[in-house]
Design a protein around this motif. Structure first.
Motif, PDB file in Angstrom:
ATOM      1  N   LEU A  39      60.571  -9.108  92.084  1.00 46.98           N
ATOM      2  CA  LEU A  39      60.351  -7.997  93.001  1.00 46.98           C
ATOM      3  C   LEU A  39      60.080  -8.653  94.349  1.00 46.98           C
ATOM      4  N   ARG A  40      61.029  -8.498  95.266  1.00 50.25           N
ATOM      5  CA  ARG A  40      60.935  -9.160  96.571  1.00 50.25           C
ATOM      6  C   ARG A  40      60.706  -8.127  97.659  1.00 50.25           C
ATOM      7  N   VAL A  41      59.722  -8.413  98.486  1.00 49.60           N
ATOM      8  CA  VAL A  41      59.365  -7.541  99.593  1.00 49.60           C
ATOM      9  C   VAL A  41      59.510  -8.356 100.871  1.00 49.60           C
ATOM     10  N   TYR A  42      60.295  -7.841 101.805  1.00 42.56           N
ATOM     11  CA  TYR A  42      60.522  -8.526 103.078  1.00 42.56           C
ATOM     12  C   TYR A  42      59.833  -7.734 104.184  1.00 42.56           C
ATOM     13  N   ILE A  43      58.971  -8.420 104.934  1.00 38.13           N
ATOM     14  CA  ILE A  43      58.217  -7.770 106.003  1.00 38.13           C
ATOM     15  C   ILE A  43      58.457  -8.504 107.319  1.00 38.13           C
ATOM     16  N   ASP A  44      58.248  -7.781 108.410  1.00 37.19           N
ATOM     17  CA  ASP A  44      58.413  -8.381 109.729  1.00 37.19           C
ATOM     18  C   ASP A  44      57.371  -7.793 110.667  1.00 37.19           C
ATOM     19  N   HIS A  45      57.241  -8.418 111.818  1.00 35.67           N
ATOM     20  CA  HIS A  45      56.328  -7.974 112.867  1.00 35.67           C
ATOM     21  C   HIS A  45      56.899  -8.460 114.180  1.00 35.67           C
ATOM     22  N   LYS A  46      56.658  -7.737 115.247  1.00 34.01           N
ATOM     23  CA  LYS A  46      57.227  -8.123 116.544  1.00 34.01           C
ATOM     24  C   LYS A  46      56.812  -9.527 116.968  1.00 34.01           C
ATOM     25  N   ASP A  47      55.656  -9.998 116.507  1.00 29.52           N
ATOM     26  CA  ASP A  47      55.187 -11.345 116.831  1.00 29.52           C
ATOM     27  C   ASP A  47      55.486 -12.360 115.732  1.00 29.52           C
ATOM     28  N   GLY A  48      56.261 -11.951 114.739  1.00 32.52           N
ATOM     29  CA  GLY A  48      56.572 -12.832 113.615  1.00 32.52           C
ATOM     30  C   GLY A  48      55.603 -12.629 112.460  1.00 32.52           C
ATOM     31  N   ILE A  49      55.919 -13.253 111.338  1.00 29.39           N
ATOM     32  CA  ILE A  49      55.129 -13.127 110.113  1.00 29.39           C
ATOM     33  C   ILE A  49      54.578 -14.498 109.734  1.00 29.39           C
ATOM     34  N   THR A  50      53.310 -14.518 109.336  1.00 31.27           N
ATOM     35  CA  THR A  50      52.678 -15.760 108.912  1.00 31.27           C
ATOM     36  C   THR A  50      52.518 -15.767 107.395  1.00 31.27           C
ATOM     37  N   LEU A  51      52.171 -16.928 106.863  1.00 29.23           N
ATOM     38  CA  LEU A  51      51.875 -17.005 105.427  1.00 29.23           C
ATOM     39  C   LEU A  51      50.691 -16.121 105.059  1.00 29.23           C
ATOM     40  N   ASP A  52      49.699 -16.040 105.954  1.00 28.27           N
ATOM     41  CA  ASP A  52      48.548 -15.174 105.699  1.00 28.27           C
ATOM     42  C   ASP A  52      48.968 -13.707 105.604  1.00 28.27           C
ATOM     43  N   ASP A  53      49.922 -13.294 106.460  1.00 28.94           N
ATOM     44  CA  ASP A  53      50.432 -11.930 106.404  1.00 28.94           C
ATOM     45  C   ASP A  53      51.074 -11.663 105.045  1.00 28.94           C
ATOM     46  N   CYS A  54      51.902 -12.611 104.603  1.00 29.36           N
ATOM     47  CA  CYS A  54      52.578 -12.462 103.302  1.00 29.36           C
ATOM     48  C   CYS A  54      51.569 -12.410 102.167  1.00 29.36           C
ATOM     49  N   GLN A  55      50.553 -13.251 102.239  1.00 35.48           N
ATOM     50  CA  GLN A  55      49.526 -13.279 101.197  1.00 35.48           C
ATOM     51  C   GLN A  55      48.759 -11.959 101.155  1.00 35.48           C
ATOM     52  N   LYS A  56      48.424 -11.426 102.328  1.00 34.52           N
ATOM     53  CA  LYS A  56      47.694 -10.161 102.406  1.00 34.52           C
ATOM     54  C   LYS A  56      48.493  -9.039 101.733  1.00 34.52           C
ATOM     55  N   VAL A  57      49.769  -8.942 102.058  1.00 34.29           N
ATOM     56  CA  VAL A  57      50.618  -7.899 101.484  1.00 34.29           C
ATOM     57  C   VAL A  57      50.813  -8.135  99.992  1.00 34.29           C
ATOM     58  N   SER A  58      51.018  -9.380  99.608  1.00 33.15           N
ATOM     59  CA  SER A  58      51.223  -9.718  98.199  1.00 33.15           C
ATOM     60  C   SER A  58      50.009  -9.338  97.350  1.00 33.15           C
ATOM     61  N   GLU A  59      48.826  -9.710  97.802  1.00 38.27           N
ATOM     62  CA  GLU A  59      47.611  -9.399  97.043  1.00 38.27           C
ATOM     63  C   GLU A  59      47.396  -7.894  96.950  1.00 38.27           C
ATOM     64  N   TYR A  60      47.602  -7.198  98.057  1.00 42.50           N
ATOM     65  CA  TYR A  60      47.441  -5.746  98.066  1.00 42.50           C
ATOM     66  C   TYR A  60      48.411  -5.094  97.091  1.00 42.50           C
ATOM     67  N   LEU A  61      49.697  -5.457  97.210  1.00 40.28           N
ATOM     68  CA  LEU A  61      50.710  -4.842  96.347  1.00 40.28           C
ATOM     69  C   LEU A  61      50.500  -5.218  94.884  1.00 40.28           C
ATOM     70  N   SER A  62      50.134  -6.449  94.626  1.00 41.56           N
ATOM     71  CA  SER A  62      49.889  -6.892  93.251  1.00 41.56           C
ATOM     72  C   SER A  62      48.796  -6.043  92.591  1.00 41.56           C
ATOM     73  N   ASP A  63      47.719  -5.805  93.334  1.00 36.81           N
ATOM     74  CA  ASP A  63      46.630  -4.970  92.803  1.00 36.81           C
ATOM     75  C   ASP A  63      47.112  -3.556  92.508  1.00 36.81           C
ATOM     76  N   ARG A  64      47.879  -2.962  93.418  1.00 38.38           N
ATOM     77  CA  ARG A  64      48.391  -1.597  93.222  1.00 38.38           C
ATOM     78  C   ARG A  64      49.355  -1.555  92.032  1.00 38.38           C
ATOM     79  N   LEU A  65      50.227  -2.565  91.931  1.00 36.67           N
ATOM     80  CA  LEU A  65      51.175  -2.602  90.801  1.00 36.67           C
ATOM     81  C   LEU A  65      50.440  -2.745  89.476  1.00 36.67           C
ATOM     82  N   ASP A  66      49.355  -3.514  89.458  1.00 41.32           N
ATOM     83  CA  ASP A  66      48.565  -3.652  88.232  1.00 41.32           C
ATOM     84  C   ASP A  66      47.956  -2.309  87.817  1.00 41.32           C
ATOM     85  N   GLU A  67      47.541  -1.510  88.795  1.00 38.27           N
ATOM     86  CA  GLU A  67      46.949  -0.202  88.509  1.00 38.27           C
ATOM     87  C   GLU A  67      47.990   0.759  87.933  1.00 38.27           C
TER      88      GLU A  67
END
Length: 155
Positions: A39-67
């Motif tokens: 399950l691949r999620v691609y995100i962007d931001h006008k200032d670019g995306i960092t590893l921390d951004d990806c981790q934040k989204v990944s952890e959030y989505l992982s928790d929701r998917l587990d629920e």
């Protein structure tokens, strides 16, 4: 459950963190590669995306998917930026990236080519319009286009 339904559920679940952080959801795909599913999620931001951004989204989505637990089989969750060769999917993408060089992949060859590279002119009546070789204009019906992505120009 169908791939489309899984993608739709993932999109619904991830949107709160996307909105909260002013990210753009570029794409979600659920694919099988070899024996593994992703399950691949691609995100962007006008200032670019960092590893921390990806981790934040990944952890959030992982928790929701587990629920919700909508995916029966084992899979890997990946969150990343779309990369330099970002795919253009939404109507807004074609407007935003007008004037940029793109690669257009076709289901069937047009004038002997299944891949065309040119300057994006935008969407015209649901046709991807590109200028090839600086002068020849093609309007390619979206239902005949497999994918469009930004071209990576090496200088």
């Amino acid at each position: 459950m169908s791939k489309k339904r899984i993608v739709d559920i993932a999109e619904e679940l991830v949107m709160p963190v996307i909105r909260e952080n002013n990210f753009e959801l570029v794409d979600i795909e659920y694919v099988k590669e070899g024996k593994d599913r992703f399950l691949r999620v691609y995100i962007d931001h006008k200032d670019g995306i960092t590893l921390d951004d990806c981790q934040k989204v990944s952890e959030y989505l992982s928790d929701r998917l587990d629920e919700v637990d909508p995916i029966e089989e084992s899979y890997y969750l990946e969150v990343s930026s779309p990369g330099l060769d970002r795919p253009l999917k939404k109507d807004e993408d074609f407007e935003r990236f007008k004037g940029r060089m793109v690669e257009v992949y076709l289901y069937q060859a047009v004038e002997g080519k299944k891949v065309m590279e040119g300057e994006l002119l935008g969407l015209i009546d649901n046709h991807v319009a590109i200028k090839v070789n600086g002068h020849e204009i093609f309007e390619l019906s979206r239902d005949k286009v497999a994918k469009v992505k930004l071209a990576v120009i090496m200088e």
